[in-house]
Structure formats: structure tokens, C-alpha cells
Design a protein around this motif. Structure first.
Motif, PDB file in Angstrom:
ATOM      1  N   GLY A  97       0.795  -1.218   0.000  1.00 37.35           N
ATOM      2  CA  GLY A  97       0.000   0.000   0.000  1.00 37.35           C
ATOM      3  C   GLY A  97       0.829   1.270   0.000  1.00 37.35           C
ATOM      4  O   GLY A  97       0.317   2.349   0.310  1.00 37.35           O
ATOM      5  N   MET A  98       2.117   1.146  -0.356  1.00 42.00           N
ATOM      6  CA  MET A  98       2.988   2.318  -0.392  1.00 42.00           C
ATOM      7  C   MET A  98       3.224   2.745  -1.845  1.00 42.00           C
ATOM      8  O   MET A  98       2.881   2.037  -2.782  1.00 42.00           O
ATOM      9  N   LYS A  99       3.816   3.919  -2.005  1.00 46.47           N
ATOM     10  CA  LYS A  99       4.116   4.480  -3.322  1.00 46.47           C
ATOM     11  C   LYS A  99       5.628   4.569  -3.519  1.00 46.47           C
ATOM     12  O   LYS A  99       6.383   4.639  -2.544  1.00 46.47           O
ATOM     13  N   LEU A 100       6.048   4.609  -4.790  1.00 42.29           N
ATOM     14  CA  LEU A 100       7.473   4.694  -5.111  1.00 42.29           C
ATOM     15  C   LEU A 100       7.734   5.910  -5.997  1.00 42.29           C
ATOM     16  O   LEU A 100       7.127   6.066  -7.062  1.00 42.29           O
ATOM     17  N   ILE A 101       8.645   6.770  -5.550  1.00 43.70           N
ATOM     18  CA  ILE A 101       9.024   7.985  -6.268  1.00 43.70           C
ATOM     19  C   ILE A 101      10.479   7.836  -6.696  1.00 43.70           C
ATOM     20  O   ILE A 101      11.346   7.524  -5.878  1.00 43.70           O
ATOM     21  N   LEU A 102      10.737   8.057  -7.990  1.00 47.57           N
ATOM     22  CA  LEU A 102      12.097   7.949  -8.519  1.00 47.57           C
ATOM     23  C   LEU A 102      12.740   9.320  -8.644  1.00 47.57           C
ATOM     24  O   LEU A 102      12.064  10.314  -8.902  1.00 47.57           O
ATOM     25  N   ASP A 103      14.055   9.362  -8.491  1.00 53.14           N
ATOM     26  CA  ASP A 103      14.814  10.574  -8.769  1.00 53.14           C
ATOM     27  C   ASP A 103      14.966  10.707 -10.281  1.00 53.14           C
ATOM     28  O   ASP A 103      15.315   9.748 -10.964  1.00 53.14           O
ATOM     29  N   LEU A 104      14.683  11.888 -10.806  1.00 52.73           N
ATOM     30  CA  LEU A 104      14.886  12.176 -12.226  1.00 52.73           C
ATOM     31  C   LEU A 104      15.904  13.310 -12.324  1.00 52.73           C
ATOM     32  O   LEU A 104      15.779  14.308 -11.622  1.00 52.73           O
ATOM     33  N   VAL A 105      16.899  13.150 -13.184  1.00 51.18           N
ATOM     34  CA  VAL A 105      17.986  14.133 -13.292  1.00 51.18           C
ATOM     35  C   VAL A 105      18.002  14.674 -14.727  1.00 51.18           C
ATOM     36  O   VAL A 105      18.789  14.228 -15.564  1.00 51.18           O
ATOM     37  N   GLY A 201       5.702   8.691  -9.219  1.00 47.38           N
ATOM     38  CA  GLY A 201       6.092  10.085  -9.394  1.00 47.38           C
ATOM     39  C   GLY A 201       7.592  10.232  -9.461  1.00 47.38           C
ATOM     40  O   GLY A 201       8.349   9.249  -9.418  1.00 47.38           O
ATOM     41  N   PHE A 202       8.022  11.493  -9.561  1.00 46.87           N
ATOM     42  CA  PHE A 202       9.445  11.814  -9.666  1.00 46.87           C
ATOM     43  C   PHE A 202       9.811  12.945  -8.710  1.00 46.87           C
ATOM     44  O   PHE A 202       9.030  13.874  -8.508  1.00 46.87           O
ATOM     45  N   ARG A 203      11.012  12.868  -8.195  1.00 43.61           N
ATOM     46  CA  ARG A 203      11.653  14.021  -7.577  1.00 43.61           C
ATOM     47  C   ARG A 203      12.636  14.525  -8.625  1.00 43.61           C
ATOM     48  O   ARG A 203      13.532  13.803  -9.048  1.00 43.61           O
ATOM     49  N   VAL A 204      12.443  15.745  -9.087  1.00 47.00           N
ATOM     50  CA  VAL A 204      13.224  16.283 -10.195  1.00 47.00           C
ATOM     51  C   VAL A 204      14.413  17.072  -9.647  1.00 47.00           C
ATOM     52  O   VAL A 204      14.255  18.088  -8.974  1.00 47.00           O
ATOM     53  N   ASP A 205      15.599  16.581  -9.975  1.00 46.05           N
ATOM     54  CA  ASP A 205      16.851  17.174  -9.498  1.00 46.05           C
ATOM     55  C   ASP A 205      17.048  18.578 -10.098  1.00 46.05           C
ATOM     56  O   ASP A 205      16.744  18.812 -11.266  1.00 46.05           O
ATOM     57  N   VAL A 206      17.575  19.487  -9.292  1.00 50.75           N
ATOM     58  CA  VAL A 206      17.926  20.879  -9.655  1.00 50.75           C
ATOM     59  C   VAL A 206      16.991  21.467 -10.714  1.00 50.75           C
ATOM     60  O   VAL A 206      17.431  22.018 -11.730  1.00 50.75           O
ATOM     61  N   MET A 207      15.715  21.440 -10.439  1.00 50.17           N
ATOM     62  CA  MET A 207      14.708  21.899 -11.398  1.00 50.17           C
ATOM     63  C   MET A 207      14.958  23.339 -11.847  1.00 50.17           C
ATOM     64  O   MET A 207      14.746  23.683 -13.005  1.00 50.17           O
ATOM     65  N   TRP A 208      15.445  24.174 -10.940  1.00 47.44           N
ATOM     66  CA  TRP A 208      15.592  25.596 -11.272  1.00 47.44           C
ATOM     67  C   TRP A 208      16.812  25.890 -12.152  1.00 47.44           C
ATOM     68  O   TRP A 208      16.999  26.999 -12.631  1.00 47.44           O
ATOM     69  N   HIS A 209      17.627  24.879 -12.414  1.00 45.78           N
ATOM     70  CA  HIS A 209      18.805  25.033 -13.273  1.00 45.78           C
ATOM     71  C   HIS A 209      18.520  24.757 -14.754  1.00 45.78           C
ATOM     72  O   HIS A 209      19.392  24.984 -15.594  1.00 45.78           O
TER      73      HIS A 209
END
Length: 536
Positions: A97-105, A201-209
């Protein structure tokens, strides 16, 4: 629309747990954590009360920056396992019942990525414009004054093609040209690859760059720079980061996510509140959660924290959902920043504020930064600037599971050392101890899940008194008063312009749980209380 009628999505009601995969659990005895190691610890995360797991990069990489230099966006590095292992991990996460979020670079690749190898092969290669190539100035110098976050110029000369390429981080991490539609399409296809597999979902690395000034204007000098700061901070990155066009890119990424069911995007963004808010986009067309790092940098002072929480809450756009972070793989651990006793108060703050909290692995047992001798430093940021002690290794050490060799993390020598006290400070030692940090985290997570006021309720500030930070969380007629003593000295708490009664539900000193509260109380140093208020 009334709050009670709103549908809260899973990421609004969740607690996210960041796993740095090299350091969580080694399953094959090579001293480095891996996917099968994570699978073996999922029952622990479920027991703790975690809803979603964010995993730092696991892709094929030369590991110049430990996975943030990617050579293949749709694979898994053999250190961590295989795509089959990933599929099994995703299945096991969802089964609980958990979710998985990947790092995206998406800002940069490895210099070993096939795209860059093509790009640098010749000036007329079809992928030449996939990266940022520019001529030297007439005198042979770099195109402008932009600096690398990891030290030195952000421009690297390529002898073969007689041009410079731009790298915001290591020279082994060339930045992509996000103005190129082919780059946009290729990276959006990477997102679809993982979304089709079922990632949440994704955690998007250094989005502001992700977009740079087209005119390559020089960054202005930083008037607040001092010699003990990183060289990158000599300049204000006005033209190399946070450009207006970045929001068009974020909107594209959001559209991909919205074409799937209830997927989400976190943006890594180190910016002031006013600029951070723009990453929510207009009409929620941006990141679902632009990461809020305010608690990572603020002085541990009740008035300043209360003021900043108020500014953040007041700046949120309509429909924007808040989030809070106390630690991550780039920052010193919370226990090292504020001390062991205040780390308990910090946990109570993180898990009672309105919005989605992110826990960094090991913080739930009070792990501290570990002293890494100079000859054992692995982090390129530390190796490039040794005199400034900027290595991130101390907060990336292996998870301390038990009192066995290497803390139960690995049968072999770990990639980074553990602290001398790991035999006393570990998960096993704290699981059955009602006074432990782990027990406090678990109680807070349980209450948060059970009580809508703490999960989705509104935030009502209570004016700070001295070093006491307090606020109310409310949903319909249910209310909780949170009272946190951010000092080491005892204090007396009596809220102004507020009359309330109730009982203590959770205390950093458990002996007080169940005690009646009648509009005032004394708090010991380093004490925090979660008080269930009676209906008015």
C-alpha cells in the motif's frame, strides 16, 4: 468548496521517506546498498508508518557524482541490481500500500552518455545542439563568468571540436540544452518509460537550473560573499538559474504526469519563498510539491521559524499544497545541526506542520553526521574543496540496523564508515524502547494518519513566546495544539488570546502523555507536546 468536501490525493496525505540506495541495505556483500536490500527492509518502513519512498538515482552511471551523472536513463546500475529487481521492488512497495518515487535528473547527463558522446564527436553531429556548446571569446577565454557548483569555472574546453561546453556541476556532468525540442521529447519519453512501469512520481533534481540565459550574460558579484563560503557563491546565479522559460519545461513535464492516474512531481528548488512559489505554476500547472527547504537553513529560533512558516503559508497559491523537509543527502543531519534533544522537538515540528513531510533515512533513529577522515572522502564536492569541509559524505553513511558487524548494513566493509556508537544507536536497540527517537517517530506517524486535523487540517498560528513555538491544527471540530520548546531551559506556556483545554496525546517525555491541559503548562527544556483539545 468546503475543505471537508475536497478530495485529498495520496501525496497530500502521505509521509515521504528518502532512501539513499548506496547506504540503506546491502544484499550481496559488496559494501554498497542495492534494490534487493531495500526490498528486504520494506516491512520495517511499513511498520514505521511510511506511505511513500523516494529513492535517489539508481541508473547506470560512471559514479563521478554517485549516480547524478547518468549514462542511461532507462536502466539500473549493476551495483544496485537489474530492471527485474526494480520491477520486483515496485511490486513489493505497491503490495504494502505504499508508493514509489524515482529521482529524475533532467538538467545534465554523464559525459559518458551516448547523447554526449555523439554531441562532442563533431560540430556538425545531429546531437551537437543537445548540449550547450559555445566558442571561446576572442582572447581564448571562457564564454562568460558562470561558475560550477562544485568549484571553478562552469566551462570545459573540448580540444577536438575547439569549443567550450557548460556544466553547472562536475565537468563529467554536461548540461543539456532544454531549448532543443528533441531534448525535451527524449526526456519526456524517459518519464513515460518509468510511468508505464508504474512508478508513482518523480523528484526532479535541480529543477531551477534547467534553462540558462540565451544571451549568456555574466552573473553579478555577490556582495555578501565571504572567503569561508564555496567559490560558487562569489556570484549571484541570476542568469544561469531560475530563468522564466523554465516554467514552460515544468509545465510540459506536468502534462506528461497528468496523462497518467494520480502521479506526482516534486521539484528540488533552493530559492527564496517568493520565487519558490512560482514553481507551482499557474492553475497548478507546475510541480505538485516544489521542495520547501526553509527548515534546513533557518536558525533554530522560535520567532524566526514561526515568521517563516507564516510567510510560506501566506504565499502559497490557491490549491498549492505545502511540504516540509528537515534533512536530505546534500545537507548535514538534523541531529548534528540542533543536537540530540532538539532533534526530538524537530521531529514533532516536521510531523505536525500542515503539508507533506519528507523524512531522510536514519533521522528516525537520530543518526548524526559521521566524521570521515580526509583519505576516505568520496564526495566530489568535498574532494574539490577540501579546505571548506563541504563533503556530503558525513550525512550519507550506512543505515544503522543493529549491533552486529557494520550495523547490519553489510557483511563486508561498507563504502563509507559507520560511527563508533552504532552498536548502541540502531533500529534494533530502539524498536522496543518507548523512550527512543524511533518510538517517538512511530507514535507521531500513527497519530498523523489517524487524525484528519494533523493530516489535512488547517494551520492556525499561535504567537510565539520566547523560544516556544506553538500552533493549532484543525479539521472541522477537531483541534490539536502543538507546543514546542526550542530551548534547553524550562519555560511556562500560557497562550495569549486563546482559551483551551485538553489532554496531552504525545510528549517528547512520554511520562506526560495523558496529562490534562488547562490553558497553561510548564515545559522542560527540549520538550514538545501534542495536545488534543476539547471541542469548544
Amino acid at each position: 468548496m468546503k475543505e471537508a468536501q475536497q478530495k485529498h490525493l495520496w501525496w497530500q496525505e502521505s509521509v515521504i521517506y528518502q532512501i539513499y540506495p548506496r547506504s540503506f541495505q546491502d544484499s550481496n556483500g559488496d559494501g554498497v546498498g542495492d534494490l534487493r536490500g531495500i526490498i528486504s527492509r520494506l516491512n520495517y518502513l511499513q511498520w514505521l508508518g511510511i506511505d511513500a519512498i523516494w529513492i535517489s538515482p539508481i541508473y547506470p552511471s560512471p559514479m563521478a557524482d554517485f549516480g547524478y551523472d547518468i549514462s542511461d536513463y532507462t536502466g539500473v546500475h549493476p551495483l544496485f541490481g537489474t530492471l527485474d529487481d526494480f520491477d520486483e521492488l515496485l511490486q513489493e512497495v505497491h503490495a504494502r500500500g505504499m508508493k514509489l518515487i524515482l529521482d529524475l535528473v533532467p538538467n545534465h547527463t554523464s559525459d559518458q552518455h551516448p547523447w554526449f558522446l555523439e554531441s562532442r564527436s563533431s560540430r556538425d553531429n545531429p546531437k551537437r545542439d543537445w548540449y550547450l556548446w559555445y566558442d571561446a571569446k576572442e582572447d581564448g577565454s571562457v564564454p562568460n563568468n558562470w561558475l560550477s557548483v562544485f568549484g571553478g569555472s562552469a566551462w570545459e574546453w573540448d580540444e577536438k571540436t575547439q569549443q567550450y561546453y557548460y556544466h553547472a556541476f562536475l565537468k563529467e556532468q554536461p548540461d543539456l540544452n532544454w531549448r532543443n525540442p528533441e531534448v525535451q521529447q527524449a526526456m519526456l519519453d524517459v518519464m513515460r518509460f518509468w510511468l508505464d512501469k508504474g512508478v508513482d512520481g518523480f523528484r526532479v533534481d535541480v529543477m531551477w537550473h534547467m534553462i540558462k540565459d540565451k544571451q549568456l550574460r555574466d552573473n553579478p558579484p555577490n556582495p555578501n560573499y565571504t572567503p569561508n563560503m564555496a567559490t560558487y557563491e562569489q556570484l549571484v546565479p541570476a542568469y544561469s538559474t531560475d530563468q522564466p522559460e523554465v516554467h514552460q519545461i515544468v509545465r510540459m513535464m506536468r502534462q506528461v504526469l497528468d496523462s497518467y492516474h494520480e502521479r506526482m512531481m516534486i521539484g528540488e528548488i533552493y530559492l527564496p519563498i517568493d520565487k519558490l512559489m512560482t514553481y507551482y505554476g499557474t492553475d497548478n500547472s507546475g510541480a505538485h510539491l516544489p521542495f520547501n527547504f526553509l527548515l534546513l537553513s533557518l536558525p533554530w529560533d522560535a520567532a524566526q521559524i514561526a515568521s517563516t512558516i507564516g510567510q510560506y503559508e501566506g504565499a502559497l497559491p490557491t490549491g498549492g499544497w505545502p511540504n516540509w523537509v528537515l534533512g536530505n543527502h546534500d545537507q548535514p543531519r538534523i541531529t548534528s545541526r540542533v543536537g540530540k534533544s532538539q532533534a526530538r522537538v524537530a521531529a514533532m515540528l516536521l510531523l505536525t506542520l500542515r503539508g507533506t513531510p519528507t523524512i531522510y533515512y536514519g533521522d528516525e533513529i537520530g543518526m548524526r553526521d559521521v566524521a570521515i577522515p580526509p583519505e576516505e572522502v568520496q564526495d566530489p564536492q568535498g574532494l574539490n574543496m577540501p579546505d571548506l569541509y563541504l563533503s556530503r559524505d558525513p550525512s550519507r553513511t550506512p543505515m544503522q540496523w543493529n549491533d552486529q558487524a557494520n550495523g547490519g548494513f553489510s557483511e563486508s566493509k561498507p563504502w563509507l564508515r559507520l560511527p563508533d556508537n552504532y552498536r548502541r544507536l540502531n533500529v534494533q536497540a530502539q524498536e522496543q524502547d518507548p523512550y527512543s527517537m524511533l518510538s517517538l517517530y512511530r507514535k507521531l506517524l500513527k497519530l498523523r494518519h489517524e487524525e484528519p486535523a494533523l493530516n489535512i487540517g488547517t494551520y492556525v498560528p499561535v504567537p510565539p513566546e520566547g523560544q516556544v513555538l506553538s500552533f493549532i491544527r484543525q479539521h472541522e471540530s477537531q483541534r490539536f495544539l502543538i507546543v514546542l520548546n526550542l530551548s534547553h531551559r524550562p519555560v511556562f506556556f500560557k497562550p495569549r488570546n486563546l482559551s483551551c483545554r485538553g489532554r496531552i496525546a504525545i510528549a517528547t517525555y512520554p511520562e506526560r502523555e495523558g496529562e490534562a491541559f488547562n490553558n497553561s503548562t510548564s515545559l522542560a527544556g527540549d520538550e514538545g507536546l501534542v495536545i488534543r483539545l476539547e471541542e469548544a
